[in-house]
Design a protein around this motif. Structure first.
Motif, short mmCIF file in Angstrom:
data_model
loop_
_atom_site.label_atom_id
_atom_site.label_comp_id
_atom_site.label_asym_id
_atom_site.label_seq_id
_atom_site.Cartn_x
_atom_site.Cartn_y
_atom_site.Cartn_z
N PHE A 96 0.81 -1.23 0.00
CA PHE A 96 0.00 0.00 0.00
C PHE A 96 0.84 1.28 0.00
N GLY A 97 1.98 1.25 -0.63
CA GLY A 97 2.82 2.46 -0.71
C GLY A 97 3.36 2.91 0.64
N ALA A 98 3.45 1.98 1.60
CA ALA A 98 3.88 2.36 2.96
C ALA A 98 5.29 2.94 2.94
N LYS A 99 5.50 3.89 3.85
CA LYS A 99 6.81 4.57 3.94
C LYS A 99 7.66 4.02 5.09
N ARG A 100 7.00 3.43 6.08
CA ARG A 100 7.74 2.80 7.19
C ARG A 100 6.85 1.70 7.76
N VAL A 101 7.41 0.51 7.87
CA VAL A 101 6.58 -0.66 8.19
C VAL A 101 7.08 -1.34 9.46
N LEU A 102 6.13 -1.77 10.28
CA LEU A 102 6.46 -2.58 11.44
C LEU A 102 6.00 -4.01 11.16
N CYS A 103 6.93 -4.96 11.20
CA CYS A 103 6.60 -6.36 10.96
C CYS A 103 6.67 -7.11 12.29
N VAL A 104 5.63 -7.88 12.59
CA VAL A 104 5.55 -8.61 13.85
C VAL A 104 5.41 -10.09 13.54
N GLY A 105 6.39 -10.88 13.99
CA GLY A 105 6.36 -12.32 13.71
C GLY A 105 6.32 -13.12 14.99
N ARG A 122 14.10 -4.69 -0.31
CA ARG A 122 14.49 -4.48 -1.72
C ARG A 122 13.81 -3.27 -2.32
N MET A 123 12.63 -2.92 -1.79
CA MET A 123 11.91 -1.74 -2.27
C MET A 123 12.44 -0.46 -1.62
N GLY A 124 13.35 -0.62 -0.65
CA GLY A 124 13.92 0.55 0.02
C GLY A 124 13.02 1.12 1.10
N VAL A 125 12.06 0.32 1.57
CA VAL A 125 11.15 0.79 2.62
C VAL A 125 11.72 0.42 3.99
N PRO A 126 11.92 1.39 4.89
CA PRO A 126 12.45 1.06 6.23
C PRO A 126 11.48 0.15 7.00
N VAL A 127 12.05 -0.86 7.64
CA VAL A 127 11.24 -1.84 8.37
C VAL A 127 11.83 -2.07 9.75
N ASP A 128 10.99 -2.11 10.78
CA ASP A 128 11.39 -2.63 12.08
C ASP A 128 10.70 -3.98 12.26
N VAL A 129 11.37 -4.88 12.97
CA VAL A 129 10.79 -6.21 13.16
C VAL A 129 10.74 -6.53 14.65
N VAL A 130 9.58 -7.01 15.08
CA VAL A 130 9.45 -7.58 16.42
C VAL A 130 9.24 -9.08 16.23
N GLN A 131 10.11 -9.86 16.85
CA GLN A 131 9.99 -11.31 16.72
C GLN A 131 9.80 -11.94 18.09
N GLY A 132 8.82 -12.81 18.23
CA GLY A 132 8.57 -13.46 19.51
C GLY A 132 8.59 -14.97 19.37
N ALA A 133 9.04 -15.63 20.45
CA ALA A 133 9.05 -17.10 20.46
C ALA A 133 8.95 -17.56 21.90
N ARG A 134 8.64 -18.86 22.05
CA ARG A 134 8.51 -19.41 23.40
C ARG A 134 9.80 -19.25 24.20
N PHE A 166 5.47 -11.01 25.46
CA PHE A 166 4.91 -11.30 24.14
C PHE A 166 5.30 -10.19 23.16
N VAL A 167 5.12 -10.47 21.90
CA VAL A 167 5.39 -9.45 20.87
C VAL A 167 4.53 -8.20 21.09
N THR A 168 3.35 -8.41 21.64
CA THR A 168 2.44 -7.29 21.85
C THR A 168 2.99 -6.31 22.90
N ASP A 169 3.81 -6.80 23.85
CA ASP A 169 4.43 -5.90 24.82
C ASP A 169 5.39 -4.96 24.09
N ALA A 170 6.19 -5.52 23.18
CA ALA A 170 7.13 -4.68 22.43
C ALA A 170 6.38 -3.70 21.52
N LEU A 171 5.29 -4.18 20.93
CA LEU A 171 4.50 -3.31 20.05
C LEU A 171 3.95 -2.11 20.83
N ARG A 172 3.38 -2.38 22.00
CA ARG A 172 2.85 -1.28 22.82
C ARG A 172 3.95 -0.30 23.18
#
Ligand code: NAD
Ligand code: FES
Length: 280
Positions: A96-105, A122-134, A166-172
């Motif tokens: 959707f033409g996003a300029k900055r994206v947060l990815c949560v896995g 590859r599209m040059g869009v800045p991304v932050d990633v939150v990754q959660g696991a057991r 959880f990932v939701t703690d980092a998101l908040r």
């Protein structure tokens, strides 16, 4: 065709297989999936394409060995062949033409997120990633993701790596710290995707989730993968797998996913391990 050229155990019960499929490798786009069968008489298993290598003509899939069919897949070794691989299927991811994206896995959902993070990079869009696991043993692809994103925030349920929670703690926390994004992509267990969508809904942050209901034909004919989105019936195999997380009826998705748990457990218990490693 479909010869396995590499196999790696990424985490307990989490396997990566690379197999030759030049036509799929050359046409697959991020977010699309394949339906594979380990054996001729085996069940069809839908799996997101984690990566492609057009030069080698190969496709990578990452899956959890939680049922009979994924165990059959996980039992294959380099040099052996899959009985079939159909794809690429599903709609490619949209950003959707996003300029900055947060990815949560979350957990194995991180494998599904990886091609989308790659595409954004590859599209040059800045991304932050939150990754959660057991726990730390279940965190996957950290090096690969770390090379593609600005911030990589690791969360574990038991605190054995990254932050505890959880990932939701980092998101908040990110949102409370004033980090601004115009798209959130959340992929993991349905409860996680629902929780992420409930946090982003009040602030109007567009949130895309990837759904993995039970699938059969992967062509929109059998109706197995139906999900409710915005009050309408959609078929994840042809209308998705990506959907607007604020419109998805997660309750009905979760109910349908639970529909075959008893049969799966019965089949697992017939396995020599007695289901010991498969949620018993
Ligand atoms: P898991 O249960 O270990 O959870 C992974 C992480 O998700 C947790 O560490 C936590 O950070 C987050 N999480 C889980 N429940 C949450 C909640 N209620 N609220 C907030 N955050 C939560 O995950 P797993 O065992 O690796 O994954 C298995 C699940 O993932 C299965 O349900 C499977 O169907 C689903 N899955 C989804 C996709 C997809 O495309 N959406 C792909 C593969 C697997
Ligand atoms: Fe049959 Fe989608 S898997 S309609």
């Amino acid at each position: 065709m479909y010869t396995i050229i590499a196999k790696e155990l990424l985490a307990p019960g989490l396997v990566r297989l690379d197999f030759t499929a030049p036509r799929i490798a050359s046409s697959a786009l991020p977010g699309q999936f394949v339906i594979v069968r380990a054996l001729e008489e085996g069940e069809r298993v839908p799996l997101t394409i984690a990566a492609t290598d057009t030069a080698a003509g190969s496709v990578s899939i990452i899956f959890q060995t939680i049922g009979v069919s994924t165990r059959q897949l996980g039992a294959l070794s380099a040099g052996q062949r899959l009985a079939s691989a159909t794809g690429p299927l599903g709609k490619p991811s949209e950003f959707f033409g996003a300029k900055r994206v947060l990815c949560v896995g979350g957990g194995v959902g991180t494998a599904v997120l990886y091609p989308q993070v790659t595409a954004l990079y590859r599209m040059g869009v800045p991304v932050d990633v939150v990754q959660g696991a057991r726990s730390r043993d279940y965190l996957i692809l950290q090096n690969e993701l770390g090379a593609l994103c600005g911030q990589l925030i690791l969360m574990t349920d038991d605190g054995s790596a990254g932050r505890k929670g959880f990932v939701t703690d980092a998101l908040r926390d990110l949102l409370a710290a004033g980090e601004a994004y115009d798209l959130c992509v959340a992929i993991g267990p349905p409860l996680m995707m629902r929780a992420v969508a409930e946090i982003t809904r009040p602030i109007g942050l567009r949130t895309v989730v990837s759904l993995n209901p039970i699938m059969l034909d992967g062509t929109g004919m059998c109706g197995c993968c139906r999900v409710q989105v915005g009050g309408q019936t959609k078929y994840a195999c042809v209308d998705g797998p990506d959907f607007d997380g604020h419109q998805v009826d997660f309750d009905s998705l979760i109910r349908r996913l639970k529909g075959f748990v008893d049969e799966e457990q019965a089949l697992n218990q017939q396995h020599p391990c007695g289901g010991l490693y498969h949620g018993k």
